[in-house]
Design a protein around this motif. Structure first.
Motif, PDB file in Angstrom:
ATOM      1  N   UNK A  55       0.432  -1.243   0.078  1.00 41.18           N
ATOM      2  CA  UNK A  55       0.182   0.514  -0.110  1.00 41.18           C
ATOM      3  C   UNK A  55       1.138   1.416   0.383  1.00 41.18           C
ATOM      4  N   UNK A  56       0.181   2.412  -1.024  1.00 38.45           N
ATOM      5  CA  UNK A  56       1.465   3.356  -0.875  1.00 38.45           C
ATOM      6  C   UNK A  56       0.763   4.491  -1.511  1.00 38.45           C
ATOM      7  N   UNK A  57       1.067   5.398   0.118  1.00 37.52           N
ATOM      8  CA  UNK A  57      -0.559   6.230   0.692  1.00 37.52           C
ATOM      9  C   UNK A  57       0.398   7.785   0.811  1.00 37.52           C
ATOM     10  N   UNK A  58      -0.468   8.188  -0.124  1.00 41.63           N
ATOM     11  CA  UNK A  58      -0.166   9.701   0.210  1.00 41.63           C
ATOM     12  C   UNK A  58      -1.053  10.973   0.900  1.00 41.63           C
ATOM     13  N   UNK A  59      -0.845  11.999   1.665  1.00 42.07           N
ATOM     14  CA  UNK A  59      -1.283  12.799   2.361  1.00 42.07           C
ATOM     15  C   UNK A  59      -1.575  13.865   2.353  1.00 42.07           C
ATOM     16  N   UNK A  60      -2.277  14.864   2.495  1.00 36.61           N
ATOM     17  CA  UNK A  60      -2.679  16.094   2.639  1.00 36.61           C
ATOM     18  C   UNK A  60      -3.095  16.753   4.040  1.00 36.61           C
ATOM     19  N   UNK A  61      -2.834  16.744   5.619  1.00 32.24           N
ATOM     20  CA  UNK A  61      -3.944  16.741   6.364  1.00 32.24           C
ATOM     21  C   UNK A  61      -4.771  15.369   6.193  1.00 32.24           C
ATOM     22  N   UNK A  62      -6.416  15.699   5.570  1.00 31.69           N
ATOM     23  CA  UNK A  62      -7.308  15.399   6.057  1.00 31.69           C
ATOM     24  C   UNK A  62      -7.454  14.215   4.417  1.00 31.69           C
ATOM     25  N   UNK A  63      -7.270  14.549   3.566  1.00 25.77           N
ATOM     26  CA  UNK A  63      -7.172  14.681   2.536  1.00 25.77           C
ATOM     27  C   UNK A  63      -5.910  12.875   2.151  1.00 25.77           C
ATOM     28  N   UNK A  64      -6.173  12.383   1.573  1.00 26.79           N
ATOM     29  CA  UNK A  64      -5.221  10.488   1.855  1.00 26.79           C
ATOM     30  C   UNK A  64      -5.588  10.250   0.753  1.00 26.79           C
ATOM     31  N   UNK A  65      -5.027   9.470  -0.363  1.00 33.28           N
ATOM     32  CA  UNK A  65      -5.126   8.623  -1.590  1.00 33.28           C
ATOM     33  C   UNK A  65      -4.285   7.566  -1.461  1.00 33.28           C
ATOM     34  N   UNK A  66      -4.737   6.607  -1.604  1.00 30.42           N
ATOM     35  CA  UNK A  66      -4.004   4.275  -1.139  1.00 30.42           C
ATOM     36  C   UNK A  66      -4.424   4.313  -2.345  1.00 30.42           C
ATOM     37  N   UNK A  67      -3.436   3.503  -2.460  1.00 32.52           N
ATOM     38  CA  UNK A  67      -2.730   2.795  -4.137  1.00 32.52           C
ATOM     39  C   UNK A  67      -2.212   1.604  -3.545  1.00 32.52           C
ATOM     40  N   UNK A  68      -3.055  -0.207  -4.073  1.00 35.25           N
ATOM     41  CA  UNK A  68      -2.504  -0.859  -3.338  1.00 35.25           C
ATOM     42  C   UNK A  68      -2.237  -1.349  -5.122  1.00 35.25           C
ATOM     43  N   UNK A  69      -0.097  -1.988  -4.419  1.00 40.18           N
ATOM     44  CA  UNK A  69      -0.097  -2.906  -4.621  1.00 40.18           C
ATOM     45  C   UNK A  69       0.937  -1.754  -6.421  1.00 40.18           C
ATOM     46  N   UNK A  70       1.470  -0.727  -5.768  1.00 42.04           N
ATOM     47  CA  UNK A  70       1.853   0.205  -7.015  1.00 42.04           C
ATOM     48  C   UNK A  70       3.420  -0.152  -7.658  1.00 42.04           C
ATOM     49  N   UNK A  71       2.689  -0.013  -8.508  1.00 40.95           N
ATOM     50  CA  UNK A  71       4.110  -0.266  -9.851  1.00 40.95           C
ATOM     51  C   UNK A  71       3.728   0.525 -10.335  1.00 40.95           C
ATOM     52  N   UNK A  72       5.566   1.484 -11.244  1.00 39.81           N
ATOM     53  CA  UNK A  72       5.986   2.318 -12.186  1.00 39.81           C
ATOM     54  C   UNK A  72       6.804   2.098 -12.479  1.00 39.81           C
ATOM     55  N   UNK A  73       7.306   2.477 -13.901  1.00 38.70           N
ATOM     56  CA  UNK A  73       8.539   2.649 -14.546  1.00 38.70           C
ATOM     57  C   UNK A  73       8.434   3.856 -15.756  1.00 38.70           C
ATOM     58  N   UNK A  74       9.321   3.773 -16.176  1.00 34.27           N
ATOM     59  CA  UNK A  74       9.945   6.058 -17.184  1.00 34.27           C
ATOM     60  C   UNK A  74      10.763   5.265 -17.947  1.00 34.27           C
TER      61      UNK A  74
END
Length: 383
Positions: free
Chosen positions: A300-319
């Protein structure tokens, strides 16, 4: 040595799943036992194949021999190998050295009824069976078969019994091969050039400032990326909510010393009544991946700013992919615990060896020796 009934049952049940396919229609199992136990066994029968009517007639004649002993046949209208499997514990009570088990026989009842040297009798209340007599008994309940056989054998010690049926009728479940359904909950983006790949096993979950629970963003309306001078890459994902508003996420990656690092994640929405613009979301995890590797560090990869929370599951990235993900970078250092253990043990052994060599080099030999032709060395008590 002729195998006993228990071993025959065990052998038959091992191939039960294979036999079920061939035991449909007029092919039914046959269990044949009894007699004086001195008859020679028939040739081995492959349980994976159906025994023809001619072959079964030869097996039966060999079992009966020339003495024409009494023959008792338990018949069921529908008899399959499933019935034997379900009643195996009760049928184990039948013990005889000359037992024959055939899992699939073609029309066995026609063979029994065509025995011209036997007198056919159909009576469910028989008390005994004489020589040259064939008795057909309706076996509605398999639990009574061992009891009836035991009582009949008391008056006819050389009695031969058989258990079979006229047909095998059962509903066989068919295995249908279907194409795998697409996983609609996953999120995947592949650029036209195949260079940028983005994957998550589930669509992202977001919790807004005024929400109490997470909401899953199920509709990805647009995905794009922009490469600026091969140093900064911006990956944009736009989701449409049920109320028609759009949520935009921009991943800003920068190439620094051979590593792609996520500088920030910009979040904005068209339904923002206060028009606060883009909001920067940050993650506690440092998202950084070497070139030619794909980032896949946590479930789980979690991004947040105060009460705003964004959650990704099994995140995989390649550029810098070439149409498919390369080797994964799981945020594990190249010097792992086993490597450190090996270095530590090697260092201890090296110190022991150095200490031993130092001790050996410090050994000094004698520099004075006694001359046998000269004056002896005399050491006084004062010295």
């Amino acid at each position: 040595m002729i195998p006993d009934l228990k071993s025959l049952w065990t052998f038959g049940l091992v191939f039960a799943c294979h036999v079920l396919v061939i035991s449909a229609g007029d092919s039914v199992p046959v269990l044949l036992w009894g007699g004086d136990g001195e008859t020679s066994p028939p040739e081995p029968v492959n349980p994976l194949y159906k025994t023809s009517r001619v072959d079964f007639e030869k097996i039966l004649n060999r079992k009966l021999g020339k003495s024409l002993p009494p023959l008792l046949v338990f018949v069921r209208d529908s008899f399959c190998n499933e019935d034997i499997t379900q009643n195996k514990e009760n049928l184990k009570k039948i013990k005889n050295a000359g037992t024959i088990y055939l899992p699939a026989v073609e029309s066995p009842m026609s063979v029994f009824e065509s025995l011209s040297s036997y007198n056919l009798t159909m009576d469910d209340d028989l008390e005994s069976v004489a020589d040259n007599q064939l008795a057909l008994v309706q076996a509605t309940d398999l639990d009574t078969v061992p009891e009836i056989y035991s009582s009949m054998r008391e008056s006819s010690p050389n009695l031969i019994a058989a258990l079979t049926g006229r047909s095998c009728i059962y509903s066989r479940s068919e295995r249908v091969r279907r194409a795998a359904a697409e996983n609609e909950t996953s999120l995947f983006f592949n650029s036209s050039s195949g260079e940028v790949l983005f994957y998550a096993s589930q669509k992202p979950f977001i919790k807004m400032a005024d929400d109490k629970d997470f909401v899953q963003l199920t509709k990805l309306s647009e995905a794009s990326y922009a490469d600026r001078k091969n140093r900064t890459t911006i990956l944009g994902l736009i989701f449409t909510t049920p109320d028609g508003s759009k949520l935009t996420f921009k991943f800003n990656f920068t190439l620094i010393y051979g590593y792609y690092r996520l500088i920030n994640l910009e979040y904005s929405t068209t339904s923002d009544v206060n028009h606060t613009g883009e909001i920067l979301l940050t993650s506690r995890d440092r998202i950084s991946v070497p070139r030619n590797f794909s980032y896949h560090c946590s479930q789980k990869t979690i991004f947040r700013n105060g009460s705003i929370i964004l959650n990704f599951t099994d995140l995989q990235i390649q550029l810098d992919a070439r149409g498919s993900f390369g080797d994964t970078y799981n945020c594990i250092g190249f010097t792992s615990i086993p490597i450190w253990t090996g270095i530590f043990v090697t260092a201890i052994l090296a110190l022991i060896m150095i200490w031993g060599l130092t001790m050996i080099m410090d050994i000094r030999t004698m520099d004075r020796f006694d001359d046998p032709k000269g004056k002896t060395i005399t050491i006084s008590a004062l010295e």
